[in-house]
Design a protein around this motif. Structure first.
Motif, PDB file in Angstrom:
ATOM      1  N   ARG A 341      -1.569  -8.224   2.766  1.00  0.00           N
ATOM      2  CA  ARG A 341      -0.773  -7.027   3.026  1.00  0.00           C
ATOM      3  C   ARG A 341      -1.684  -5.848   3.339  1.00  0.00           C
ATOM      4  O   ARG A 341      -1.342  -4.987   4.158  1.00  0.00           O
ATOM      5  CB  ARG A 341       0.132  -6.691   1.828  1.00  0.00           C
ATOM      6  N   LEU A 343      -4.601  -6.056   4.828  1.00  0.00           N
ATOM      7  CA  LEU A 343      -5.159  -6.254   6.169  1.00  0.00           C
ATOM      8  C   LEU A 343      -4.113  -6.063   7.248  1.00  0.00           C
ATOM      9  O   LEU A 343      -4.351  -5.400   8.265  1.00  0.00           O
ATOM     10  CB  LEU A 343      -5.705  -7.671   6.315  1.00  0.00           C
ATOM     11  N   GLY A 344      -2.967  -6.672   7.046  1.00  0.00           N
ATOM     12  CA  GLY A 344      -1.937  -6.631   8.079  1.00  0.00           C
ATOM     13  C   GLY A 344      -2.362  -7.390   9.325  1.00  0.00           C
ATOM     14  O   GLY A 344      -3.435  -7.982   9.389  1.00  0.00           O
ATOM     15  N   ARG A 345      -1.465  -7.352  10.296  1.00  0.00           N
ATOM     16  CA  ARG A 345      -1.597  -8.104  11.538  1.00  0.00           C
ATOM     17  C   ARG A 345      -2.940  -7.844  12.237  1.00  0.00           C
ATOM     18  O   ARG A 345      -3.687  -8.761  12.546  1.00  0.00           O
ATOM     19  CB  ARG A 345      -0.440  -7.653  12.427  1.00  0.00           C
TER      20      ARG A 345
ATOM     21  N   ALA C   2      -9.773  -1.814   7.647  1.00  0.00           N
ATOM     22  CA  ALA C   2      -9.795  -2.396   6.309  1.00  0.00           C
ATOM     23  C   ALA C   2     -11.058  -3.222   6.089  1.00  0.00           C
ATOM     24  O   ALA C   2     -11.250  -4.256   6.721  1.00  0.00           O
ATOM     25  CB  ALA C   2      -8.550  -3.264   6.106  1.00  0.00           C
ATOM     26  N   PHE C   3     -11.886  -2.765   5.223  1.00  0.00           N
ATOM     27  CA  PHE C   3     -13.062  -3.495   4.737  1.00  0.00           C
ATOM     28  C   PHE C   3     -14.101  -3.817   5.815  1.00  0.00           C
ATOM     29  O   PHE C   3     -14.952  -4.669   5.623  1.00  0.00           O
ATOM     30  CB  PHE C   3     -12.640  -4.786   4.008  1.00  0.00           C
ATOM     31  N   VAL C  38       0.097 -12.337  19.625  1.00  0.00           N
ATOM     32  CA  VAL C  38       0.147 -11.408  18.489  1.00  0.00           C
ATOM     33  C   VAL C  38       0.748 -12.141  17.287  1.00  0.00           C
ATOM     34  O   VAL C  38       1.763 -12.818  17.394  1.00  0.00           O
ATOM     35  CB  VAL C  38       1.002 -10.175  18.846  1.00  0.00           C
ATOM     36  N   LEU C  39       0.094 -12.009  16.135  1.00  0.00           N
ATOM     37  CA  LEU C  39       0.561 -12.704  14.941  1.00  0.00           C
ATOM     38  C   LEU C  39       1.853 -12.082  14.423  1.00  0.00           C
ATOM     39  O   LEU C  39       1.983 -10.857  14.387  1.00  0.00           O
ATOM     40  CB  LEU C  39      -0.485 -12.621  13.831  1.00  0.00           C
ATOM     41  N   VAL C  41       2.958 -11.293  11.620  1.00  0.00           N
ATOM     42  CA  VAL C  41       2.844 -10.856  10.221  1.00  0.00           C
ATOM     43  C   VAL C  41       2.954  -9.334  10.200  1.00  0.00           C
ATOM     44  O   VAL C  41       2.713  -8.667  11.208  1.00  0.00           O
ATOM     45  CB  VAL C  41       1.526 -11.326   9.563  1.00  0.00           C
ATOM     46  N   PRO C  42       3.341  -8.769   9.045  1.00  0.00           N
ATOM     47  CA  PRO C  42       3.579  -7.326   9.010  1.00  0.00           C
ATOM     48  C   PRO C  42       2.299  -6.520   9.242  1.00  0.00           C
ATOM     49  O   PRO C  42       1.201  -7.037   9.031  1.00  0.00           O
ATOM     50  CB  PRO C  42       4.106  -7.083   7.577  1.00  0.00           C
ATOM     51  N   PRO C  43       2.467  -5.269   9.650  1.00  0.00           N
ATOM     52  CA  PRO C  43       1.296  -4.403   9.828  1.00  0.00           C
ATOM     53  C   PRO C  43       0.650  -4.056   8.484  1.00  0.00           C
ATOM     54  O   PRO C  43       1.229  -4.288   7.420  1.00  0.00           O
ATOM     55  CB  PRO C  43       1.865  -3.151  10.497  1.00  0.00           C
ATOM     56  N   ALA C  44      -0.551  -3.502   8.551  1.00  0.00           N
ATOM     57  CA  ALA C  44      -1.313  -3.189   7.341  1.00  0.00           C
ATOM     58  C   ALA C  44      -0.610  -2.130   6.491  1.00  0.00           C
ATOM     59  O   ALA C  44       0.150  -1.307   6.991  1.00  0.00           O
ATOM     60  CB  ALA C  44      -2.700  -2.690   7.735  1.00  0.00           C
ATOM     61  N   MET C  45      -0.882  -2.176   5.198  1.00  0.00           N
ATOM     62  CA  MET C  45      -0.421  -1.137   4.285  1.00  0.00           C
ATOM     63  C   MET C  45      -1.647  -0.544   3.602  1.00  0.00           C
ATOM     64  O   MET C  45      -2.662  -1.221   3.441  1.00  0.00           O
ATOM     65  CB  MET C  45       0.499  -1.734   3.215  1.00  0.00           C
ATOM     66  N   VAL C  50       0.718  -0.735  -1.069  1.00  0.00           N
ATOM     67  CA  VAL C  50       0.776  -2.074  -1.648  1.00  0.00           C
ATOM     68  C   VAL C  50       0.976  -1.972  -3.158  1.00  0.00           C
ATOM     69  O   VAL C  50       1.751  -2.719  -3.755  1.00  0.00           O
ATOM     70  CB  VAL C  50      -0.500  -2.890  -1.326  1.00  0.00           C
TER      71      VAL C  50
END
Lengths: 489, 135, 462
Positions: A341, A343-345, C2-3, C38-39, C41-45, C50
């Protein structure tokens, strides 16, 4: 130079009769319940008797005798030692999650997380169903091969007992095949690190249960004939097993399901950054294509209307069964969910991109410094192999010497002597979370070690010099087994 | 070049076979692993030998030699019945490293197969085989 | 990002050195037709978002008053245990392959192995397995390797052993043609029937599994079962609760004096009670110990104490030649890791409690369960199922189906036990309940009060 705690006595050596961490003892409860005399323990077990501070200091000091991601660059090939975000641990340790008994009524909040995790893994891998039950990569592999076996049996195709693995495979692949009662056929790789197609064609037949592949392979390169491999195996009536050890390299770039794989295990402790914890707990979720859906290990999280529930043997009567006492390493799965979550897409795709950027950069820099890449004509995936066979001939240094010397420079060693195919090899995986400056420092250390090979080779052969211990006598360890402390007589 | 006594026969999996002398009953042969094999394995830390009375067929895995870096099966070069295992190896696995053709023997098998049979190599053939393997 | 620490300038300089124009060029060996879109899955939070999501979901799950055991037990966990276990140096390290840079983890595992040997009365312990259920499966596979007197691959698995363990053993070991045969229990005592073993006397059997305390919480006559096994050249696999071992006879001492006190051959079990939170079912760890003569048949990592080149003591992984990365298809198991972090917690837990503290935990749990059973047995329609001595669990029989009763209790925030209807239909409506040292009089009163209400009102409704 790294500074680790030098030496710490055994906890038993700190112990004194009559000492104890009294606040941790529960109050005595009045009553007459007793164990019958003939079932009672004769003498108390020899556990340590220490104060709370003594225990805290002892174990804190032990922690300070370790390298870890939080303290050191850890380019251990094939292990994906990336940053483990603190949030994943904090949120997974919320008291409601932590205190929950697994056999209580189905916890909707927790199960919502698990259901979404299944869905995300399914999407990322291009599979049709996911079970989070396997407790480690090796158990995921076991589940995968057991499902393949169950599939062939369900079709009354009883002669398919052979698992094909390339020579470069992880040792777990053949060990898993054996645990599932299958035999193993190894096939060679060609000079570029691809599966030898002719050897594969010769190997497949009516006994073929499946081929187990890691792609990118353990040689650090992408198997570009994968579509042909899939066709050959499928036409022979076998299935394709994807060992997810190297999923970090291709996350969001290509999906194993699209490559033709029928089943995959995913090491959540690698790609999805759950902690390695000094060797576990891991989590080895399995994903399957349509053919293997009925055989998934239980329990699986299902959804009925807005409600989540555990799917068990009643829902999946052909399941290969249960692999754990409850529902696998739930807390590890929760950490992976939180990571995904965060990282997201887009973040997921960046994982593969920057893992590849770091690996290719490091490979080129080391090549420029005179090191020999095992597959110089290929792109690195998220990792690459340096072979020291030249240095071994010239200076009599080994990959192990270089690994040990790197510890002195404050870097955890890369994986050594794996894959077995490449002599004197270092398998290096920097991961996406390392900064360019850290990669450069690592290169500088390798260049310095290279200089030492020629000028001061004894510095390598006697390394490490700055660790709590020097190299250990493994022969003595295995011959004069000392596996548990005993009080002096 | 590793030591390959000329009076022994050898297998591709690096066992040697010798017509047993002395106390062994007629037809018993002695089996061990070659100098080359022990050197490739390195310091042995554990050796497991078959128990007397066990029936073996040629090519059957029946003993294990274990070093720090490898554990290898040893295959019986001939069919027959085990007469004895080398008990000294339980506490001194290093005998196999120190004296692979003597005190480091692994087990004795009573067999009615001639060890001069074609399935086993002579010392000269084994030397060529080793040289080929090294290429 | 992210990271990801790279600045645009870093990226540009790295691409230049590699000799490509874009990061995407690094993936040019992947056939174009395979490239993912495009995957979905939801976008980042953000971490804050979170955190909010997880806190809300956790709050919805609540913090019920728990009386379920059945293989996972709620005990007090001393504050230092997880404060130290989650230190980055333990949490984010890997398997101690580079021994010199992993002495902390290695020494800790050696201390852990020593403590498991002390608790079980056995000579050697491994560095742990995944959990109790899979440890039993591995113990069964190990017994087949270790028992050279048996050729049958037949293992006796009493019905009084945790039925999920039996299922897991079947899923894992069944693939290697191991056959499990059940042994019944005595309906009045709730213990394994020695008599039903007699028909196996003199037969080719690999191992007998004995769980102490058994799944119902009852104490088995372990001495007689152990003697029977050894008289019949059958290996004895003990499945034990580590907390209980502070009070109960160590498996290494099982057997009667006339049978020579031979003890169990393989001991395994669920390590979770030793400082590992319930956490919805895992991660936990399985422990395993055996006699020295079987050490090479034992699966999993093992740490040994040795010396370094200067003669100083140090620790390293040993007997690795049995393991998958060397022995491949002939390994003792495909297991790669142990449950390192859980073992870290357990070792700190055992150090803080010591023998006295652990005995206090066990004694308090024993008494609390006795109190709970006595209290609940006074509720109309409830009575204990078995007459045997217990540790910290008990089976209660109800005069009506358990599921609606448990559901009504759950609505009041009480997990009242495990419904045995599906696993043991022959018992009729039955509940498996557990009280550890964490349950006080007020908790037991709350349970008894709620149960009385529910039993009365459903009777009224009926």
């Amino acid at each position: 130079m790294p500074e680790l705690q030098a030496r710490e006595p055994l906890i038993f050596e700190l112990s004194k009769p009559g000492r104890g961490a009294g606040t941790q003892f529960p109050p005595r409860v009045a009553g007459s319940a007793e164990i019958p005399a003939h079932l009672r323990r004769a003498a108390p077990p020899l556990l340590p008797e220490v104060s709370e501070l003594q225990a805290v200091r002892h174990f804190t000091r032990l922690s300070q005798m370790n390298f870890s991601i939080d303290t050191h660059f850890y380019p251990l090939g094939s292990c994906t030692m990336k940053y483990n975000p603190k949030a994943c641990n904090s949120f997974a340790m919320l008291p409601e999650f932590l205190g929950r008994h697994p056999l209580g009524p189905e916890p909707q909040g927790f199960m919502a997380c698990m259901y979404e995790l299944q869905e995300m893994l399914q999407e990322i891998t291009g599979m049709r169903g996911v079970s989070l039950t396997p407790m480690a990569g090796a158990q995921g592999e076991f589940a995968g091969v057991a499902m393949i076996r169950a599939y062939h049996r369900a079709r009354n195709d009883l002669g398919r007992n052979e698992i094909i693995v390339p020579q470069a495979a992880h040792g777990t692949n053949p060990a898993t095949a054996a645990m599932c009662g299958c035999t193993v056929k190894e096939i060679p790789c060609d000079a570029d690190g691809n599966v030898d197609i002719d050897a594969l064609k010769a190997a497949v037949g009516p006994a073929t249960a499946a081929i187990m592949l890691t792609n990118p392979s353990t040689l650090g390169v992408f198997e570009h004939k994968i579509v042909e491999v899939a066709r050959i195996v499928h036409e022979a009536g076998g299935l394709l097993y994807y060992d997810g050890a190297n999923l970090n390299a291709i996350l969001g770039k290509v999906r194993p399901g699209d490559m033709g794989f029928d089943v995959i295990h995913i090491n959540l402790h690698k790609t999805f950054s759950t902690p390695h914890g000094g060797g576990g707990p891991g989590s080895g979720a399995v994903g399957v294509g349509a053919r293997l859906l009925p055989f998934l290990p239980i329990p699986v999280v299902g959804k009925e209307g807005a409600r989540f529930r555990w799917l068990t043997e009643r829902d999946l009567p052909q399941s290969i069964g249960r692999l754990s006492g409850f529902m696998g390493n739930a807390g590890v799965n929760l950490r992976a969910y939180i990571y995904m979550r965060l990282l997201g897409r887009d973040g997921m795709v960046r994982v593969a991109e920057f893992a590849a950027l770091n690996a290719n950069y490091l490979m080129k820099r080391l090549q420029a410094a005179g090191f020999e890449a095992a597959y110089p004509g290929r792109r690195a995936s998220h990792e690459f192999i340096i072979t020291l066979k030249r240095e071994n001939k010239l200076y009599h240094v080994t990959a192990m010497d270089v690994a040990k010397r790197l510890l002195d420079y404050g870097f955890h060693a890369p994986t050594t002597y794996f894959p077995l195919l490449v002599p004197e090899c270092l398998l290096i995986e920097p991961t996406e979370t390392e900064a360019k400056e850290d990669l450069d420092r690592f290169c500088d250390a390798m260049i310095e070690i290279r200089r030492e090979m020629a000028t001061e080779p004894e510095k390598l052969s006697s390394a490490p010099h700055t660790m709590p211990v020097r190299r250990l006598d493994d022969v003595r360890a295995a011959k004069q087994l000392d596996l548990a402390w005993k009080p002096a007589a | 070049m590793s030591n390959i006594p000329s009076d022994l026969r050898y297998t591709k999996s690096h066992e040697w076979v010798r017509q047993a002398h002395g106390e062994a009953p007629d037809g018993a042969v002695e089996v061990g692993i070659s100098e080359h094999a022990q050197s490739a394995l390195g310091d042995l830390v554990f050796v497991e030998v078959p128990q007397a009375g066990r029936s073996l067929s040629a090519g059957e895995a029946c003993a294990v030699v274990e070093s720090v870096k490898a554990a290898s099966d040893v295959y019986s070069p001939v069919s027959g019945k085990v007469v004895a295992g080398n008990a000294a190896l339980a506490t001194q696995p290093e005998l196999v490293n120190q004296d692979p053709y003597g005190a480091g023997w692994l087990f004795k098998v009573q067999t009615n197969v001639s060890i001069d049979g074609a399935a086993l190599m002579s010392a000269a053939d084994y030397a060529i085989y080793l040289a080929d393997e090294a290429k | 990002m992210a990271f990801i620490p790279h600045t645009p300038d870093d990226v540009a300089r790295m691409l230049e050195l590699i000799g490509v124009r874009s990061i995407d060029d690094l993936f040019d060996e992947i056939p174009g037709e395979l490239r993912a879109g495009v995957l979905g899955v939801p976008p980042a939070m953000s971490e804050m978002e979170v955190g909010r999501l997880l806190s809300e979901r956790a709050a919805g799950d609540g913090r019920p008053l728990n009386f379920i055991g059945a293989g996972a037990y709620e005990h007090h966990i001393p504050a230092p245990v997880w404060a130290i276990t989650t230190r980055g140096e333990f949490y984010s390290a890997y398997t101690p392959y580079q021994a010199e840079a992993s002495q902390g983890t290695l020494q800790l595992i050696y201390e852990y192995q020593s403590m498991i040997c002390a608790l079980t009365g056995m000579e050697v312990s491994n560095a742990s397995l995944y959990d109790g259920a899979s440890a039993l499966a591995e113990a069964c596979l190990m017994a087949v390797r270790a028992n050279r007197a048996a050729n049958s691959r037949r293992i006796l698995l009493p019905r009084a052993v945790n039925p999920v363990y039996a299922q897991v053993a079947q899923s894992i070991a069944g693939n290697q043609d191991i056959v499990f045969e059940t042994v019944d229990f005595d309906r009045s005592t709730g213990c394994t029937l020695l008599d039903s073993l007699q028909s196996y006397g003199g037969q080719d059997v690999t191992a007998l599994v004995v769980q102490q305390p058994n799944f119902f919480g009852n104490l088995e006559e372990v001495d007689q079962l152990t003697d029977w096994a050894h008289q019949n050249k059958v290996l004895l696999i003990a499945v034990v609760n580590p907390t209980s071992l502070a009070l109960l006879k160590a498996p290494g001492q099982w057997g009667t004096p006339s049978g020579g006190h031979q003890g169990a051959d393989i001991v395994c079990g669920e390590g979770q009670p030793l400082g590992v939170p319930l956490s919805s079912g895992g991660p936990y760890f399985g422990f395993m110990a055996t006699r020295m003569q079987y050490v090479r048949q034992m699966p999993g990592r093992i740490v040994g104490r040795t010396v370094d080149t200067e003669g100083r003591p140090g620790f390293s992984l040993t007997l690795q030649a049995r393991e998958q990365h060397i022995r491949r298809s002939k390994a003792t198991s495909n297991i790669c890791t142990n449950q390192g972090l859980m073992v870290t917690a357990a070792t700190i837990y055992m150090s803080l409690l010591g023998a006295e503290g652990l005995a206090r935990v066990a004694a308090a749990s024993l008494q609390r369960t006795a109190d709970l059973v006595a209290r609940l047995a006074r509720v109309p329609g409830v009575k204990p199922a078995f007459s045997a001595q217990r540790f910290h669990e008990a089976v209660l029989l109800l005069d009506r189906p358990a599921a609606p009763v448990l559901a009504a209790l759950a609505r009041r925030g009480i997990f009242g036990g495990l419904d045995l209807a599906e696993r043991y239909p022959e018992l009729g409506p039955a509940l498996l309940v557990c009280a550890t040292e964490t349950k006080l009089d007020v908790d037991i009163d709350a349970y008894a009060g709620a149960l009385t209400d529910i039993m009365n009102s459903s009777r009224a409704a009926a």
